[in-house]
Each structure stands twice: as C-alpha cells, then as structure tokens.
Design a protein around this motif. Sequence first.
Motif, PDB file in Angstrom:
ATOM      1  N   ASP A   1       0.797  -1.225   0.000  1.00 30.49           N
ATOM      2  CA  ASP A   1       0.000   0.000   0.000  1.00 30.49           C
ATOM      3  C   ASP A   1       0.831   1.277   0.000  1.00 30.49           C
ATOM      4  OD1 ASP A   1      -2.364  -1.476   0.047  1.00 30.49           O
ATOM      5  OD2 ASP A   1      -2.323  -1.631   2.231  1.00 30.49           O
ATOM      6  N   LEU A   2       2.141   1.172  -0.085  1.00 26.84           N
ATOM      7  CA  LEU A   2       2.987   2.359  -0.017  1.00 26.84           C
ATOM      8  C   LEU A   2       3.004   3.131  -1.337  1.00 26.84           C
ATOM      9  CD1 LEU A   2       6.152   1.132   1.925  1.00 26.84           C
ATOM     10  CD2 LEU A   2       4.289   2.547   2.766  1.00 26.84           C
ATOM     11  N   ALA A   3       3.184   4.425  -1.227  1.00 26.60           N
ATOM     12  CA  ALA A   3       3.307   5.277  -2.416  1.00 26.60           C
ATOM     13  C   ALA A   3       4.756   5.733  -2.603  1.00 26.60           C
ATOM     14  CB  ALA A   3       2.388   6.486  -2.278  1.00 26.60           C
ATOM     15  N   ASP A   4       5.691   5.192  -1.803  1.00 27.69           N
ATOM     16  CA  ASP A   4       7.103   5.549  -1.942  1.00 27.69           C
ATOM     17  C   ASP A   4       7.591   5.181  -3.339  1.00 27.69           C
ATOM     18  OD1 ASP A   4       6.528   5.696   0.772  1.00 27.69           O
ATOM     19  OD2 ASP A   4       8.588   5.239   1.337  1.00 27.69           O
ATOM     20  N   GLU A   5       8.469   6.010  -3.876  1.00 27.93           N
ATOM     21  CA  GLU A   5       8.940   5.805  -5.237  1.00 27.93           C
ATOM     22  C   GLU A   5      10.070   4.786  -5.292  1.00 27.93           C
ATOM     23  OE1 GLU A   5      11.413   8.605  -7.905  1.00 27.93           O
ATOM     24  OE2 GLU A   5       9.321   9.020  -8.429  1.00 27.93           O
ATOM     25  N   VAL A   6       9.974   3.892  -6.262  1.00 29.68           N
ATOM     26  CA  VAL A   6      11.054   2.967  -6.598  1.00 29.68           C
ATOM     27  C   VAL A   6      11.415   3.204  -8.056  1.00 29.68           C
ATOM     28  CG1 VAL A   6      10.468   1.199  -4.894  1.00 29.68           C
ATOM     29  CG2 VAL A   6       9.393   1.135  -7.143  1.00 29.68           C
TER      30      VAL A   6
ATOM     31  N   ALA B   1       9.699  -1.149   4.152  1.00 30.38           N
ATOM     32  CA  ALA B   1       8.885  -1.596   5.265  1.00 30.38           C
ATOM     33  C   ALA B   1       9.474  -1.129   6.592  1.00 30.38           C
ATOM     34  CB  ALA B   1       8.754  -3.117   5.236  1.00 30.38           C
ATOM     35  N   ALA B   2      10.801  -1.228   6.717  1.00 29.54           N
ATOM     36  CA  ALA B   2      11.454  -0.756   7.950  1.00 29.54           C
ATOM     37  C   ALA B   2      11.278   0.748   8.107  1.00 29.54           C
ATOM     38  CB  ALA B   2      12.936  -1.129   7.928  1.00 29.54           C
ATOM     39  N   LYS B   3      11.385   1.487   7.006  1.00 32.72           N
ATOM     40  CA  LYS B   3      11.195   2.941   7.051  1.00 32.72           C
ATOM     41  C   LYS B   3       9.765   3.280   7.476  1.00 32.72           C
ATOM     42  CE  LYS B   3      11.099   6.885   3.908  1.00 32.72           C
ATOM     43  NZ  LYS B   3      11.217   7.286   2.509  1.00 32.72           N
ATOM     44  N   LYS B   4       8.787   2.558   6.957  1.00 38.34           N
ATOM     45  CA  LYS B   4       7.385   2.795   7.305  1.00 38.34           C
ATOM     46  C   LYS B   4       7.122   2.478   8.763  1.00 38.34           C
ATOM     47  CE  LYS B   4       2.952   3.366   6.605  1.00 38.34           C
ATOM     48  NZ  LYS B   4       2.354   4.651   6.408  1.00 38.34           N
ATOM     49  N   ARG B   5       7.680   1.389   9.250  1.00 41.00           N
ATOM     50  CA  ARG B   5       7.492   1.021  10.656  1.00 41.00           C
ATOM     51  C   ARG B   5       8.171   2.001  11.601  1.00 41.00           C
ATOM     52  NH1 ARG B   5       8.662  -4.532   8.688  1.00 41.00           N
ATOM     53  NH2 ARG B   5       6.641  -5.512   8.428  1.00 41.00           N
ATOM     54  N   GLY B   6       9.283   2.579  11.138  1.00 42.86           N
ATOM     55  CA  GLY B   6      10.015   3.529  11.964  1.00 42.86           C
ATOM     56  C   GLY B   6       9.369   4.893  12.028  1.00 42.86           C
ATOM     57  N   SER B   7       8.510   5.200  11.057  1.00 42.71           N
ATOM     58  CA  SER B   7       7.895   6.544  11.045  1.00 42.71           C
ATOM     59  C   SER B   7       6.615   6.617  11.798  1.00 42.71           C
ATOM     60  CB  SER B   7       7.641   6.987   9.610  1.00 42.71           C
ATOM     61  OG  SER B   7       6.809   6.079   8.922  1.00 42.71           O
TER      62      SER B   7
END
Length: 165
Positions: free
Chosen positions: A106-111, A159-165
């Motif tokens: 569900d993330l909108a982060d760019e790859v 996923a780690a970045k999302k959990r950390g925010s």
Amino acid sequence: MLYIVALLVLAALGLLVPALTTDQVYWAWLSVGASAAAALVLVWDWSLRRRRGTAPAAGTTARRADHREDPGGPPADEVGDDTSPDRAVEPDEEDTDAADLLVVADLADEVRVLDERPRYHLAACAWLGGRASLGLPVSEARQLGFTPCAACGPDATLAAKKRGS
C-alpha cells in the motif's frame, strides 16, 4: 472458464439421467456432446494460458506479464562485453517476508524501474548505476508485475522505514 466447464459437466450429468431412465438414445448423445464441449473448453483455456506463459494475477497488464519471464540477461544473439551496463546480469529477486509485503503493498514511496527489466530498485541501488530509470510508486510497480531487487532490498528497506515513522 472453470465455471463454464462445471456447468457443462452438470448438464452432461443431468442429460445422463433421462438417458438411463428412458429408451431414447438421443439423451445419451446429448450427454456425450456436453462432455465433449467441456473438454474442448478445457483444451481452449489450456492453450490460451500456454500461449501467454502463465496466467497473470488480477490487475496486471499483458505488457508487464512478459517481464516475469525475462531471464534478465542479454538476448542470445547479442555478442559483446558482458561488463557493459546494458548487458549486466539481472540481480536476483528479494525474498520478501509476508509482513513486509503487506506493508509495501500500500505504499506510495517511489522505486526505480528499467524498461524491459523485471525488478524494481531503490534510487541508491548500485546495480542501477547510471542507467536511465523511471520512477513509480512501489504499489504500482508490484501491480505491474515488477519484483524487488535482492541487491538493494527495496521491500525490507521501505517496510522498515514505514514502521520507523
């Protein structure tokens, strides 16, 4: 297709009952015809699936379905320096665990993606080097059939970045 086959088999069974209870042979022939039609539908579906490789998941496009079958290397008829960026072997697919997959879906982060390549990468991926790449939201990249790069581990990182925010 499976529903059509199931309906044809049920029709064949339904036609078999009057064939066995009456002296009229045409019920038996109708039952055989329905069974043959079910077999033809199965063969037709099999040939369609074989022609396009494997059945793409719902929501994928035929254009990107080809990327999953791409072995990653250069075409066999091209001969040249294997160290050039365009001929480098595709990195393996990241082994994403289910928890990370649920977060990333569900993330909108760019790859970053490369045309005609099956993987998506983080912008800092060493494998990308100086290659021209396109930016996509990770959820869209997944929907289009791209898979995560094992070299940069975009799923675990995002996923780690999302959990950390």
